[in-house]
Enzyme design. Structure first.
Site, PDB file in Angstrom:
ATOM      1  N   ASP A 115      34.732  27.900  51.267  1.00  0.00           N
ATOM      2  CA  ASP A 115      35.948  28.472  51.799  1.00  0.00           C
ATOM      3  C   ASP A 115      37.181  27.927  50.950  1.00  0.00           C
ATOM      4  OD1 ASP A 115      34.393  30.379  52.824  1.00  0.00           O
ATOM      5  OD2 ASP A 115      34.523  29.703  55.011  1.00  0.00           O
ATOM      6  N   ASP A 163      35.911  36.818  38.766  1.00  0.00           N
ATOM      7  CA  ASP A 163      34.815  36.622  39.366  1.00  0.00           C
ATOM      8  C   ASP A 163      34.483  35.032  39.254  1.00  0.00           C
ATOM      9  OD1 ASP A 163      31.868  37.367  40.863  1.00  0.00           O
ATOM     10  OD2 ASP A 163      31.423  36.067  39.177  1.00  0.00           O
ATOM     11  N   ASN A 178      28.389  26.796  47.269  1.00  0.00           N
ATOM     12  CA  ASN A 178      28.041  26.669  48.560  1.00  0.00           C
ATOM     13  C   ASN A 178      26.527  26.196  49.070  1.00  0.00           C
ATOM     14  OD1 ASN A 178      30.158  28.612  49.642  1.00  0.00           O
ATOM     15  ND2 ASN A 178      29.192  30.359  48.902  1.00  0.00           N
ATOM     16  N   GLU A 190      33.155  36.159  46.023  1.00  0.00           N
ATOM     17  CA  GLU A 190      33.902  35.492  45.231  1.00  0.00           C
ATOM     18  C   GLU A 190      34.629  36.365  44.248  1.00  0.00           C
ATOM     19  OE1 GLU A 190      29.574  35.217  43.645  1.00  0.00           O
ATOM     20  OE2 GLU A 190      30.805  35.257  45.457  1.00  0.00           O
TER      21      GLU A 190
END
Length: 248
Positions: A143, A126, A134, A169
């Site tokens: 991305d 993770d 973001n 993620e």
């Protein structure tokens, strides 16, 4: 001058007979070619039908052995592209959740039928604080970071290892024939590789870290579900302990 009818018609009769014989042979050849082509086309259509049934039942890895240069060939190529897209995470190019679950479960079932032993280590990965990327730089930059981390991890793994994106993620890595201490070493190497690699986001250097949960498939387990849950729990504990860690 009179000529016997048999002498007069002999040549005509012979020509008619030859014409009829040639016509019959041509018709037989045409029928044989037609049946052959129909069988060839029908066989490939049956293969396409079976492939559609396999996809409907979730078996996306079954190869479609149809190779032609006509409309059926175009359909087969389109079908193969669809199979690939259904198996693949669009953003990273990795396998998706469904692929990894079916792949490992299939291997376990096959080993059980043959009496072989299976040994898998499972890593749940993770990205730490990915939401901040973001929120600060936008999803397009997020991305790019996801793709770069996926590529970085893929380069650190063996060709036999299975690497998939579970969503968001989160990633899962399955290591066949891997002891627990070896799996921990691989997880530490992945963690260090990500932590030491700065990423560029809108002309700014951004550091990312990952937390990783590690476990192994237990004897007698018939699916990977239990191992995924244990790896997820180990990941949660690693994040609770301060992130950028490997948990067991």
């Amino acid at each position: 001058m009179a000529v016997p009818r048999s002498d007069f018609m002999q040549g005509v009769t012979a020509n008619v007979q030859r014409t009829v014989l040639i016509g019959l042979l041509a018709a037989l050849v045409a029928v044989a070619l037609g049946l052959s082509i129909l069988g060839w086309v029908g066989r490939d259509i049956r293969r396409l039908t079976q492939a559609a049934q396999d996809v409907g039942e979730g078996r996306l890895e079954v190869p479609l052995d149809v190779h032609r240069n006509d409309e059926i060939g175009v359909l087969a190529n389109t079908f193969r592209q669809m199979q690939h897209r259904l198996r693949t995470d669009v953003l990273t190019g990795l396998g998706n959740r469904d692929v990894i679950l079916r792949s490992i479960t299939g291997r376990i079932e096959n080993a059980r039928r043959t009496g072989d032993t299976v040994s898998f280590a499972v890593l749940f990965v993770d990205l730490n604080n990915f939401k901040l990327i973001n929120d600060r730089f936008g999803h397009a930059t997020g991305d790019v970071v996801l793709k770069e981390i996926a590529r970085l991890c893929r380069d650190e793994l063996r060709t036999v290892d299975i690497f998939a994106r579970m969503g968001g993620e989160e990633f899962v890595i399955v290591l066949p024939d891997c002891a627990l201490d070896e799996a921990i070493a691989i997880a530490e190497r992945l963690r260090e590789s990500v932590a030491s690699r700065p990423f560029t986001a809108k002309e700014q250097r951004v550091s990312m870290t990952v937390s990783i949960g590690v476990t192994r498939l237990l004897d007698g387990e018939t699916s990977i579900d239990g191992a995924l849950k244990r790896a997820d729990t180990a990941l949660y504990e690693a994040k609770e302990a301060g992130r950028n860690r490997v948990g067991l």
